[in-house]
Each structure stands twice: as C-alpha cells, then as structure tokens.
Design an enzyme around this catalytic site. Structure first.
Site, PDB file in Angstrom:
ATOM      1  N   THR A 137      -5.611  -8.188  52.296  1.00  0.00           N
ATOM      2  CA  THR A 137      -5.788  -6.972  51.508  1.00  0.00           C
ATOM      3  C   THR A 137      -4.510  -6.135  51.493  1.00  0.00           C
ATOM      4  O   THR A 137      -3.700  -6.218  52.420  1.00  0.00           O
ATOM      5  CB  THR A 137      -6.938  -6.139  52.132  1.00  0.00           C
ATOM      6  OG1 THR A 137      -6.892  -4.818  51.623  1.00  0.00           O
ATOM      7  CG2 THR A 137      -6.803  -6.036  53.647  1.00  0.00           C
ATOM      8  N   ASP A 138      -4.384  -5.291  50.475  1.00  0.00           N
ATOM      9  CA  ASP A 138      -3.241  -4.368  50.426  1.00  0.00           C
ATOM     10  C   ASP A 138      -3.405  -3.239  51.446  1.00  0.00           C
ATOM     11  O   ASP A 138      -2.461  -2.494  51.706  1.00  0.00           O
ATOM     12  CB  ASP A 138      -3.055  -3.790  49.015  1.00  0.00           C
ATOM     13  CG  ASP A 138      -4.242  -2.971  48.518  1.00  0.00           C
ATOM     14  OD1 ASP A 138      -5.303  -2.962  49.185  1.00  0.00           O
ATOM     15  OD2 ASP A 138      -4.114  -2.336  47.455  1.00  0.00           O
ATOM     16  N   GLU A 139      -4.611  -3.130  52.028  1.00  0.00           N
ATOM     17  CA  GLU A 139      -4.830  -2.026  52.982  1.00  0.00           C
ATOM     18  C   GLU A 139      -3.989  -2.180  54.248  1.00  0.00           C
ATOM     19  O   GLU A 139      -3.823  -1.230  55.007  1.00  0.00           O
ATOM     20  CB  GLU A 139      -6.322  -1.904  53.312  1.00  0.00           C
ATOM     21  CG  GLU A 139      -7.131  -1.609  52.071  1.00  0.00           C
ATOM     22  CD  GLU A 139      -8.564  -1.175  52.350  1.00  0.00           C
ATOM     23  OE1 GLU A 139      -8.830  -0.590  53.398  1.00  0.00           O
ATOM     24  OE2 GLU A 139      -9.420  -1.439  51.484  1.00  0.00           O
ATOM     25  N   TYR A 162     -10.742  -1.783  60.046  1.00  0.00           N
ATOM     26  CA  TYR A 162     -10.787  -2.910  59.103  1.00  0.00           C
ATOM     27  C   TYR A 162      -9.366  -3.380  58.771  1.00  0.00           C
ATOM     28  O   TYR A 162      -9.030  -4.558  58.937  1.00  0.00           O
ATOM     29  CB  TYR A 162     -11.516  -2.512  57.807  1.00  0.00           C
ATOM     30  CG  TYR A 162     -11.265  -3.467  56.653  1.00  0.00           C
ATOM     31  CD1 TYR A 162     -11.732  -4.776  56.700  1.00  0.00           C
ATOM     32  CD2 TYR A 162     -10.543  -3.072  55.517  1.00  0.00           C
ATOM     33  CE1 TYR A 162     -11.483  -5.667  55.654  1.00  0.00           C
ATOM     34  CE2 TYR A 162     -10.300  -3.950  54.472  1.00  0.00           C
ATOM     35  CZ  TYR A 162     -10.766  -5.245  54.542  1.00  0.00           C
ATOM     36  OH  TYR A 162     -10.520  -6.126  53.521  1.00  0.00           O
ATOM     37  N   LYS A 166      -7.355  -6.914  59.639  1.00  0.00           N
ATOM     38  CA  LYS A 166      -6.787  -7.815  58.617  1.00  0.00           C
ATOM     39  C   LYS A 166      -5.281  -7.990  58.860  1.00  0.00           C
ATOM     40  O   LYS A 166      -4.749  -9.094  58.731  1.00  0.00           O
ATOM     41  CB  LYS A 166      -7.031  -7.261  57.204  1.00  0.00           C
ATOM     42  CG  LYS A 166      -8.480  -7.268  56.760  1.00  0.00           C
ATOM     43  CD  LYS A 166      -9.104  -8.652  56.667  1.00  0.00           C
ATOM     44  CE  LYS A 166      -8.536  -9.508  55.572  1.00  0.00           C
ATOM     45  NZ  LYS A 166      -9.274 -10.798  55.429  1.00  0.00           N
TER      46      LYS A 166
HETATM   47  N1  LIG Z   1     -13.482  -6.695  48.271  1.00  0.00           N
HETATM   48  C1  LIG Z   1     -12.223  -6.371  48.018  1.00  0.00           C
HETATM   49  O1  LIG Z   1     -11.948  -5.490  47.208  1.00  0.00           O
HETATM   50  C2  LIG Z   1     -11.093  -7.110  48.731  1.00  0.00           C
HETATM   51  C3  LIG Z   1      -9.783  -6.859  48.334  1.00  0.00           C
HETATM   52  C4  LIG Z   1      -8.745  -7.580  48.935  1.00  0.00           C
HETATM   53  C5  LIG Z   1      -9.027  -8.506  49.920  1.00  0.00           C
HETATM   54  N2  LIG Z   1     -10.319  -8.721  50.302  1.00  0.00           N
HETATM   55  C6  LIG Z   1     -10.583  -9.746  51.327  1.00  0.00           C
HETATM   56  O2  LIG Z   1     -11.287 -10.780  50.669  1.00  0.00           O
HETATM   57  C7  LIG Z   1     -12.180 -11.419  51.575  1.00  0.00           C
HETATM   58  C8  LIG Z   1     -13.578 -11.451  50.980  1.00  0.00           C
HETATM   59  O3  LIG Z   1     -14.003 -10.106  50.745  1.00  0.00           O
HETATM   60  P1  LIG Z   1     -15.441  -9.798  50.108  1.00  0.00           P
HETATM   61  O4  LIG Z   1     -15.377  -8.459  49.513  1.00  0.00           O
HETATM   62  O5  LIG Z   1     -15.857 -10.959  49.299  1.00  0.00           O
HETATM   63  O6  LIG Z   1     -16.333  -9.736  51.433  1.00  0.00           O
HETATM   64  P2  LIG Z   1     -17.914  -9.770  51.572  1.00  0.00           P
HETATM   65  O7  LIG Z   1     -18.214  -8.830  52.703  1.00  0.00           O
HETATM   66  O8  LIG Z   1     -18.603  -9.578  50.270  1.00  0.00           O
HETATM   67  O9  LIG Z   1     -18.228 -11.275  52.026  1.00  0.00           O
HETATM   68  C9  LIG Z   1     -17.865 -11.762  53.291  1.00  0.00           C
HETATM   69  C10 LIG Z   1     -18.557 -13.106  53.501  1.00  0.00           C
HETATM   70  O10 LIG Z   1     -18.121 -13.628  54.776  1.00  0.00           O
HETATM   71  C11 LIG Z   1     -19.252 -14.096  55.492  1.00  0.00           C
HETATM   72  N3  LIG Z   1     -18.982 -13.960  56.935  1.00  0.00           N
HETATM   73  C12 LIG Z   1     -18.850 -12.828  57.654  1.00  0.00           C
HETATM   74  N4  LIG Z   1     -18.631 -13.111  58.948  1.00  0.00           N
HETATM   75  C13 LIG Z   1     -18.596 -14.463  59.055  1.00  0.00           C
HETATM   76  C14 LIG Z   1     -18.389 -15.372  60.117  1.00  0.00           C
HETATM   77  N5  LIG Z   1     -18.179 -14.943  61.381  1.00  0.00           N
HETATM   78  N6  LIG Z   1     -18.401 -16.699  59.860  1.00  0.00           N
HETATM   79  C15 LIG Z   1     -18.627 -17.169  58.591  1.00  0.00           C
HETATM   80  N7  LIG Z   1     -18.845 -16.348  57.539  1.00  0.00           N
HETATM   81  C16 LIG Z   1     -18.827 -15.022  57.767  1.00  0.00           C
HETATM   82  C17 LIG Z   1     -20.394 -13.186  55.050  1.00  0.00           C
HETATM   83  O11 LIG Z   1     -21.667 -13.796  55.292  1.00  0.00           O
HETATM   84  C18 LIG Z   1     -20.085 -13.023  53.560  1.00  0.00           C
HETATM   85  O12 LIG Z   1     -20.668 -14.048  52.800  1.00  0.00           O
HETATM   86  C19 LIG Z   1     -12.082 -10.640  52.883  1.00  0.00           C
HETATM   87  O13 LIG Z   1     -11.229 -11.344  53.761  1.00  0.00           O
HETATM   88  C20 LIG Z   1     -11.469  -9.312  52.480  1.00  0.00           C
HETATM   89  O14 LIG Z   1     -10.710  -8.758  53.537  1.00  0.00           O
HETATM   90  C21 LIG Z   1     -11.357  -8.039  49.733  1.00  0.00           C
END
Ligand SMILES: NC(=O)c1ccc[n+]([C@@H]2O[C@H](COP(=O)([O-])OP(=O)(O)OC[C@H]3O[C@@H](n4cnc5c(N)ncnc54)[C@H](O)[C@@H]3O)[C@@H](O)[C@H]2O)c1
Length: 341
Positions: A137-139, A162, A166
């Site tokens: 993430t950009d965070e 968080y 990351k």
């Molecule tokens: N949502 C955003 O805007 C955003 C932006 C940039 C980066 N990201 C990154 O993208 C990735 C996905 O984000 P998201 O928004 O889809 O998250 P989300 O919370 O919607 O989904 C996370 C998924 O991971 C699974 N999970 C959690 N813990 C687990 C474990 N110990 N073992 C196996 N599975 C596990 C959960 O069941 C879920 O299906 C993350 O790494 C996040 O940091 C998200």
C-alpha cells in the site's frame, strides 16, 4: 481435463482485491491455474468462495498463511511457480484496536510464506525463476501535505499499526531477495474501490448508510485526501508487474484520483440522487454527519505512477467518474450476478 501451463498461489483471494484479481486473471489467462489460499476471516466473501469452487482454473484452499507446515507442501504438491500475496488484515481502524493481530497476519504471515517459498523453490531449483509478488500500500510512505507525490524512493514513515505492519512486510520481502536470491516484485497502491469491498470501508459505508436513511459518518472535517483507483485497474497493474517486470522492482500504482473524503461522499450521494432517489426527494448529502477524527489520521496520499506507466505501459482503463458510477451501480445490485463487472 484442462492442461494448465502454470500454477500460481494467490493468498487472500476471497477478499476484495484478491477476488477481483482472480476473476480478471481467469478471463485473460485461462491457461493459468490458481490456488487461492484464504483463511476466510470476517473480510472474506463466502459467495466468492462458493463461486471459485465451480471455476475450472481455481482451487480454493482454506488455510492460514502463517502456517508454514501447510504452505510448503501446497507449493510442492501443485508445482507452484508464482505467489501473488494479497492476504492481510487491511482495515486501519481495526489495527488501532488490535495491533497485534495485524503484526501476526501481515508480518509473521508474510515471513511464513517467504520462508516456504524459498525452501521449496530452492529444492526444486527454480528459486531464480519462480516469482513472489507482494501487494502493498501507499500508506507505508506516511502522510503528505497539500503538495507532492509518493515516488518509489520516498522514505517509509508509516503512521498506523496497519501501515507499519505492511511496511515491515515490504522490508522482509526485499531482505529475502538480498539474502536468499528470491525473485520478487512489490506494488504499493493507492486506495481501491469497486465490487466486493468490505462493508466497513469508506465507499460501501457511505452507500449503505445513505440508502438506509442513516447518518453518513465522515471523519473530522472530511478534508483528508485519498488517491482512489478502480480495483480492476489495480489488478491489471499487478498482473503486468508479476508477468513482465524485472526481479527486485517496486512500482507505485495510482490513477491521479485524488479526492477529499467529504468530496468523495458528496459525489456518491449525487450519484445515488440520480440512480436511486430518496422517497422524499431530498438529497442524500443532507445525511452527511461529521464524527471524531481517527487517531493518527494521515492528511493526504497521492501516487506518482510514472514508473509503471513508462516501464510497463500500464494506464488506468476507466476514468474516476466512470469507475465510481460502476461501483455505485454494483452496490445497488446491478451486475452482481456477474460477480465481476
Ligand atoms: N483495499 C485497498 O484500498 C488497498 C490498497 C492498497 C493495497 N492493499 C493491499 O491489498 C491486499 C488486499 O486488500 P483487500 O482490501 O482486498 O483486503 P480484504 O481485507 O478485503 O481481504 C483480505 C483477505 O485475506 C484473507 N486473510 C486474512 N488473514 C489471512 C490469513 N492469516 N491467512 C490467509 N488468508 C487471510 C481474508 O480472509 C480476506 O479474504 C492487502 O495486502 C492490502 O494491504 C489494499
């Protein structure tokens, strides 16, 4: 039986971005088999999991990324030659109430996957060719003032448990590259929006509360700026980095979609006024209500995506306005049957 050219492991593929990624990959590259390793936490969608069970190119496996004893045999058994790592605890507010859970999943979970990947790929003699892509993430860069953009060399200065977790996972990935010769790539993306985002996040909350006739909560004065990107564009960026980028490269992903939180809520309310007007004809924006600010709330995020544009030719496919309308229509129920618009 279909013969697949290659098998990759996707972690967290029942969550928001991972599920959109798998739907897109299956459409564009049906020759690739995907093992979806997901613990099915509260953030996962059971409906997606059921749909994946019926997809010929997807093998959903319920399990914990922290469980190296599960991951290593999975990599061996399915001859996995790529990992795209989405699984994480992803909600900043939850990291403030439960920081240790974020360290466990995001830091220890990533270390466990990296350890399994290096062990298995070294044994099979594919350590230099099999790829580990880490979705970040950009965070990790912390907060910007009113000016400037995050570039790939911006120093890390995470503000929340968080983003600190990351940032730690990004550093572990790079350390495994230097120490063990792991072939890795990393993407740091701005805020995503689109289908299947968990109800707790900003955009689904605004839509849900507005339609329920409840106050639409906005932190502080709503001046905090986020850089929004359509989830499908993020997924295409990951695909392009995973398949085409040189080892050890990091890419910032964003689409110049900067919006203040209040501005974003007002845009959603305006779309709802058009697509699903309130019975009394009043504007949904009248329901916006300011609540106490989040502790440590970063003021502004903004990505400079010129590296991925220049080196990989990636560009967002939708404008911000097109993507937001598509998202609101999806939450109103249009196209849900298709799973991925
Ligand atoms: N949502 C955003 O805007 C955003 C932006 C940039 C980066 N990201 C990154 O993208 C990735 C996905 O984000 P998201 O928004 O889809 O998250 P989300 O919370 O919607 O989904 C996370 C998924 O991971 C699974 N999970 C959690 N813990 C687990 C474990 N110990 N073992 C196996 N599975 C596990 C959960 O069941 C879920 O299906 C993350 O790494 C996040 O940091 C998200």
């Amino acid at each position: 039986m279909t013969a697949f050219e290659r098998t990759i492991l996707v972690t967290g593929g029942a969550g928001f971005i991972g599920s959109n990624f798998i739907f897109g990959l299956e459409r564009r590259r049906p020759e690739i088999r995907v093992i979806d390793l997901d613990l099915l936490t509260y953030a996962a969608h059971p409906q997606i999991w059921e749909a994946q069970k019926a997809m010929p190119g997807v093998v959903p496996v319920r399990g914990d990324i922290c469980d190296t004893a599960l991951v290593a045999p999975l990599l061996e058994r399915f001859d996995v030659t790529g990992i795209i790592h989405f699984a994480a605890e992803s909600h900043v507010d939850n990291s403030i109430s439960n920081p240790q859970g974020f360290v466990r999943t995001n830091v220890l979970g990533t270390a466990s996957l990296l350890t399994a990947a290096v062990r298995v790929w070294k044994k099979k003699g594919v350590l230099g060719s099999a790829r580990f892509h880490h979705v970040s993430t950009d965070e990790v860069y912390g907060a910007l003032g009113p000016e400037g953009f995050f570039v790939e060399s911006t120093p890390y200065a995470p503000s929340s448990p968080y983003s600190a977790s990351k940032a730690s996972s990004d550093l572990l990935v790079r350390a495994f590259g230097r120490t063990y010769g792991l072939n890795y790539t990393i993407s740091n993306c701005s805020n995503n929006f689109g289908p299947w985002q968990h109800a707790e996040k900003l955009i689904p909350t605004v839509i849900r509360k507005a339609l329920a006739g409840e106050p639409v909560p906005i932190y502080g004065t709503g001046a905090n700026v986020r850089d929004w990107l359509w989830v499908g564009d993020h997924c295409r960026a990951i695909e392009s980095i995973f398949f085409d980028a040189a080892p050890g490269e990091t890419f910032n992903v964003g689409g110049h979609g900067e919006r203040g939180n209040l501005e974003m809520a007002r845009s959603i309310c305006a779309l709802l006024d058009r697509l699903s007007p309130r019975p009394d004809g009043r504007p949904y924006a009248a329901q916006i209500a300011f609540v106490s600010d989040r502790p440590g709330h970063d003021f502004r995020y903004a990505i400079d995506p010129s590296k991925i544009e220049r080196e990989l030719g990636w560009r967002p496919g939708l404008t911000f306005e097109q993507a937001l309308e598509r998202t609101v229509r999806w939450y109103l129920g249009e196209g849900r049957a298709l799973l991925s618009p």
